[in-house]
Motif scaffolding. Sequence first.
Motif, PDB file in Angstrom:
ATOM      1  N   PRO A 173      -1.509  12.847   7.201  1.00  0.00           N
ATOM      2  CA  PRO A 173      -1.602  12.080   5.960  1.00  0.00           C
ATOM      3  C   PRO A 173      -2.909  11.818   5.423  1.00  0.00           C
ATOM      4  N   LYS A 174      -3.192  12.029   4.052  1.00  0.00           N
ATOM      5  CA  LYS A 174      -4.401  11.843   3.620  1.00  0.00           C
ATOM      6  C   LYS A 174      -5.011  10.655   3.675  1.00  0.00           C
ATOM      7  N   GLU A 175      -4.008   9.636   3.949  1.00  0.00           N
ATOM      8  CA  GLU A 175      -4.649   8.188   4.168  1.00  0.00           C
ATOM      9  C   GLU A 175      -5.115   8.023   5.450  1.00  0.00           C
ATOM     10  N   MET A 176      -4.795   8.985   6.262  1.00  0.00           N
ATOM     11  CA  MET A 176      -5.484   8.931   7.781  1.00  0.00           C
ATOM     12  C   MET A 176      -6.815   9.665   8.083  1.00  0.00           C
ATOM     13  N   ARG A 232      10.060   2.984   4.583  1.00  0.00           N
ATOM     14  CA  ARG A 232       9.854   4.494   4.063  1.00  0.00           C
ATOM     15  C   ARG A 232      10.500   4.901   2.867  1.00  0.00           C
ATOM     16  N   GLN A 233       9.834   5.442   2.108  1.00  0.00           N
ATOM     17  CA  GLN A 233      10.236   6.075   0.749  1.00  0.00           C
ATOM     18  C   GLN A 233      10.903   7.606   1.142  1.00  0.00           C
ATOM     19  N   LYS A 234      12.276   7.311   0.991  1.00  0.00           N
ATOM     20  CA  LYS A 234      13.185   8.638   1.461  1.00  0.00           C
ATOM     21  C   LYS A 234      12.940   9.614   0.725  1.00  0.00           C
ATOM     22  N   GLU A 235      12.787   9.630  -0.483  1.00  0.00           N
ATOM     23  CA  GLU A 235      12.572  10.701  -1.297  1.00  0.00           C
ATOM     24  C   GLU A 235      11.255  10.613  -2.043  1.00  0.00           C
ATOM     25  N   THR A 236      10.124  11.561  -2.141  1.00  0.00           N
ATOM     26  CA  THR A 236       8.983  11.440  -3.083  1.00  0.00           C
ATOM     27  C   THR A 236       9.260  11.628  -4.486  1.00  0.00           C
ATOM     28  N   ARG A 237       9.660  10.397  -4.849  1.00  0.00           N
ATOM     29  CA  ARG A 237       9.803  10.195  -6.402  1.00  0.00           C
ATOM     30  C   ARG A 237       9.096   9.828  -7.347  1.00  0.00           C
ATOM     31  N   GLY A 238       7.736   9.571  -6.807  1.00  0.00           N
ATOM     32  CA  GLY A 238       6.532   8.828  -7.682  1.00  0.00           C
ATOM     33  C   GLY A 238       6.254   7.591  -7.251  1.00  0.00           C
ATOM     34  N   LEU A 239       5.319   7.277  -7.912  1.00  0.00           N
ATOM     35  CA  LEU A 239       4.549   6.131  -7.284  1.00  0.00           C
ATOM     36  C   LEU A 239       5.264   4.707  -7.760  1.00  0.00           C
ATOM     37  N   GLY A 240       5.901   4.947  -9.040  1.00  0.00           N
ATOM     38  CA  GLY A 240       6.956   3.989  -9.471  1.00  0.00           C
ATOM     39  C   GLY A 240       7.979   3.688  -8.407  1.00  0.00           C
ATOM     40  N   TYR A 249      -3.832   1.549  -3.633  1.00  0.00           N
ATOM     41  CA  TYR A 249      -3.113   2.900  -3.670  1.00  0.00           C
ATOM     42  C   TYR A 249      -3.927   3.370  -2.532  1.00  0.00           C
ATOM     43  N   GLY A 250      -2.896   3.976  -1.686  1.00  0.00           N
ATOM     44  CA  GLY A 250      -3.324   4.477  -0.192  1.00  0.00           C
ATOM     45  C   GLY A 250      -4.445   5.212  -0.230  1.00  0.00           C
ATOM     46  N   ASP A 251      -4.626   6.067  -1.311  1.00  0.00           N
ATOM     47  CA  ASP A 251      -5.785   7.073  -1.381  1.00  0.00           C
ATOM     48  C   ASP A 251      -7.069   6.756  -1.976  1.00  0.00           C
ATOM     49  N   ASP A 252      -7.132   5.421  -2.496  1.00  0.00           N
ATOM     50  CA  ASP A 252      -8.171   5.026  -3.351  1.00  0.00           C
ATOM     51  C   ASP A 252      -9.110   4.088  -2.346  1.00  0.00           C
ATOM     52  N   ILE A 299       0.822  -1.296   0.046  1.00  0.00           N
ATOM     53  CA  ILE A 299       0.035   0.008   0.001  1.00  0.00           C
ATOM     54  C   ILE A 299       0.812   1.195  -0.157  1.00  0.00           C
ATOM     55  N   PRO A 300       1.161   1.892  -1.222  1.00  0.00           N
ATOM     56  CA  PRO A 300       1.850   3.180  -1.124  1.00  0.00           C
ATOM     57  C   PRO A 300       1.054   4.269  -0.506  1.00  0.00           C
ATOM     58  N   ALA A 301       1.656   4.731   0.535  1.00  0.00           N
ATOM     59  CA  ALA A 301       1.148   5.995   1.108  1.00  0.00           C
ATOM     60  C   ALA A 301       2.101   6.929   1.503  1.00  0.00           C
ATOM     61  N   ALA A 302       2.938   7.205   0.726  1.00  0.00           N
ATOM     62  CA  ALA A 302       4.199   8.347   0.875  1.00  0.00           C
ATOM     63  C   ALA A 302       3.895   9.500  -0.095  1.00  0.00           C
ATOM     64  N   GLY A 303       2.848   9.635  -0.632  1.00  0.00           N
ATOM     65  CA  GLY A 303       2.616  10.874  -1.740  1.00  0.00           C
ATOM     66  C   GLY A 303       2.520  12.265  -0.605  1.00  0.00           C
ATOM     67  N   LEU A 304       2.587  13.277  -1.456  1.00  0.00           N
ATOM     68  CA  LEU A 304       2.580  14.647  -0.436  1.00  0.00           C
ATOM     69  C   LEU A 304       1.064  15.078  -0.403  1.00  0.00           C
ATOM     70  N   GLY A 305       0.218  14.587  -1.034  1.00  0.00           N
ATOM     71  CA  GLY A 305      -1.029  14.782  -1.011  1.00  0.00           C
ATOM     72  C   GLY A 305      -1.504  16.401  -1.144  1.00  0.00           C
ATOM     73  N   THR A 306      -0.587  16.942  -2.295  1.00  0.00           N
ATOM     74  CA  THR A 306      -0.827  18.664  -2.436  1.00  0.00           C
ATOM     75  C   THR A 306      -2.279  18.911  -2.764  1.00  0.00           C
ATOM     76  N   ARG A 307      -3.042  17.996  -3.340  1.00  0.00           N
ATOM     77  CA  ARG A 307      -4.414  18.307  -3.675  1.00  0.00           C
ATOM     78  C   ARG A 307      -5.408  18.616  -2.719  1.00  0.00           C
ATOM     79  N   VAL A 308      -4.898  17.918  -1.347  1.00  0.00           N
ATOM     80  CA  VAL A 308      -5.727  18.029  -0.228  1.00  0.00           C
ATOM     81  C   VAL A 308      -5.182  18.981   0.926  1.00  0.00           C
TER      82      VAL A 308
HETATM   83  P1  UTP Z   1      -0.942  10.461  -6.127  1.00  0.00           P
HETATM   84  O1  UTP Z   1      -0.240  10.830  -7.132  1.00  0.00           O
HETATM   85  O2  UTP Z   1      -2.681  10.348  -5.914  1.00  0.00           O
HETATM   86  O3  UTP Z   1      -0.613  11.147  -4.909  1.00  0.00           O
HETATM   87  O4  UTP Z   1      -0.476   9.054  -5.784  1.00  0.00           O
HETATM   88  P2  UTP Z   1       0.150  12.332  -4.538  1.00  0.00           P
HETATM   89  O5  UTP Z   1       1.349  12.611  -5.013  1.00  0.00           O
HETATM   90  O6  UTP Z   1       0.216  12.632  -2.893  1.00  0.00           O
HETATM   91  O7  UTP Z   1      -0.904  13.271  -4.875  1.00  0.00           O
HETATM   92  P3  UTP Z   1      -0.814  14.980  -4.913  1.00  0.00           P
HETATM   93  O8  UTP Z   1      -1.143  15.208  -6.433  1.00  0.00           O
HETATM   94  O9  UTP Z   1       0.170  15.519  -4.512  1.00  0.00           O
HETATM   95  O10 UTP Z   1      -2.187  15.438  -4.382  1.00  0.00           O
HETATM   96  C1  UTP Z   1      -1.169   7.820  -5.618  1.00  0.00           C
HETATM   97  C2  UTP Z   1      -0.733   7.014  -4.568  1.00  0.00           C
HETATM   98  O11 UTP Z   1       0.808   6.897  -4.542  1.00  0.00           O
HETATM   99  C3  UTP Z   1       1.317   7.242  -3.417  1.00  0.00           C
HETATM  100  C4  UTP Z   1       0.322   8.337  -2.751  1.00  0.00           C
HETATM  101  O12 UTP Z   1       0.414   8.115  -1.239  1.00  0.00           O
HETATM  102  C5  UTP Z   1      -0.825   7.696  -3.126  1.00  0.00           C
HETATM  103  O13 UTP Z   1      -1.544   6.693  -2.069  1.00  0.00           O
HETATM  104  N1  UTP Z   1       2.477   7.943  -3.790  1.00  0.00           N
HETATM  105  C6  UTP Z   1       2.714   8.944  -4.775  1.00  0.00           C
HETATM  106  C7  UTP Z   1       3.856   7.534  -3.005  1.00  0.00           C
HETATM  107  O14 UTP Z   1       3.517   6.580  -2.091  1.00  0.00           O
HETATM  108  N2  UTP Z   1       5.026   8.036  -3.243  1.00  0.00           N
HETATM  109  C8  UTP Z   1       5.241   8.792  -4.335  1.00  0.00           C
HETATM  110  O15 UTP Z   1       6.200   9.312  -4.423  1.00  0.00           O
HETATM  111  C9  UTP Z   1       4.086   9.516  -4.902  1.00  0.00           C
END
Ligand code: UTP
Length: 291
Positions: free
Chosen positions: A27-30, A104-112, A131-134, A10-19
């Motif tokens: 964390p948006k996942e919480m 921990r994903q140490k740098e936010t470098r994308g879902l991949g 996906y942690g936010d779906d 379950i990836p949950a390391a995004g920055l959640g900038t849309r919320v």
């Molecule tokens: P999203 O692209 O929807 O999440 O990624 P985000 O980057 O948090 O969104 P915004 O655009 O800034 O609002 C889908 C899933 O992948 C995780 C997110 O936590 C989400 O569950 N993710 C995304 C990671 O774990 N690491 C990343 O570097 C990016």
Amino acid sequence: MTHSIRKAVIPAAGLGTRVLPISKVLPKEMLPIVDKPAIQYIVEEAVASGIEDILIITNRGKGIIEDHFDHAIELEQRLEASGKTEMLETVRSLAHMANICFVRQKETRGLGHAINCARSFVGNEPFAVLYGDDVIMSDDPVCGQLCRAYGAYGCGVVGIKEVTVEQIQRYSSLKVSPLRDNLYQVTDMIEKPRPEEILSLFSILGRCILPPEIFDILDRTAPGAGGEIQLTDAMKSLARSQGLTGVDFIGTRYDMGNKLGILQATCETALKHPEVGEDFRRYLLELSKRL
Ligand code: UTP
């Protein structure tokens, strides 16, 4: 439930900038859907699908996700002393839902890049990604629907849904051919297509089953849109080389990474909630008269 998928990521390391601003420290996942955080619904779905081992990918500031799935000794003692047995069981069970690990994903470098952090946890077997936010509500857990498709066809599986022409230009568009019922073969995809490039209105949403070969593909995947390593770029390579199975899943999806999605999840779940559902329905009916 018998199928060969035992592990989920379950990836949950995004920055959640849309919320933002709520996601600055929470964390948006919480975020709560009535009385449970979004990620709990996702873990419950994985467990109900027969998954035994779960890896949650977090990052700095997301420690409360770990706390939620741990014991809270003082709280449990208090609930026990005051005879609140039912709530005590609810709270205790969170620490035993599955074998949950964290990395921990140490740098936010994308879902991949986040998925690539799961390599040593996954080893050499296929695994589910939720996906942690779906959050997807369904009587037949969607992860399980995908696991069955993996059992039937033996290649990677993606959860798919048709979206609107406007939405598909922000998502990925899949080239599909029907297999049977709600199952499709996916042989190509394009990320954020222009109108003339749309392959179909089917897009990947929230769930997939990936073979372990995905890790080598991710290692070779260059940063794409937004400078991030995109999981869809790696999936495209899988679709072209091995084909993927698309499951037009049965379930209602809520995007907790977007403000409207959060409100819809809360409202619809509240209406069905055994404790507050009836009162909330009455309140909504009253409120709607003033809208
Ligand atoms: P999203 O692209 O929807 O999440 O990624 P985000 O980057 O948090 O969104 P915004 O655009 O800034 O609002 C889908 C899933 O992948 C995780 C997110 O936590 C989400 O569950 N993710 C995304 C990671 O774990 N690491 C990343 O570097 C990016």
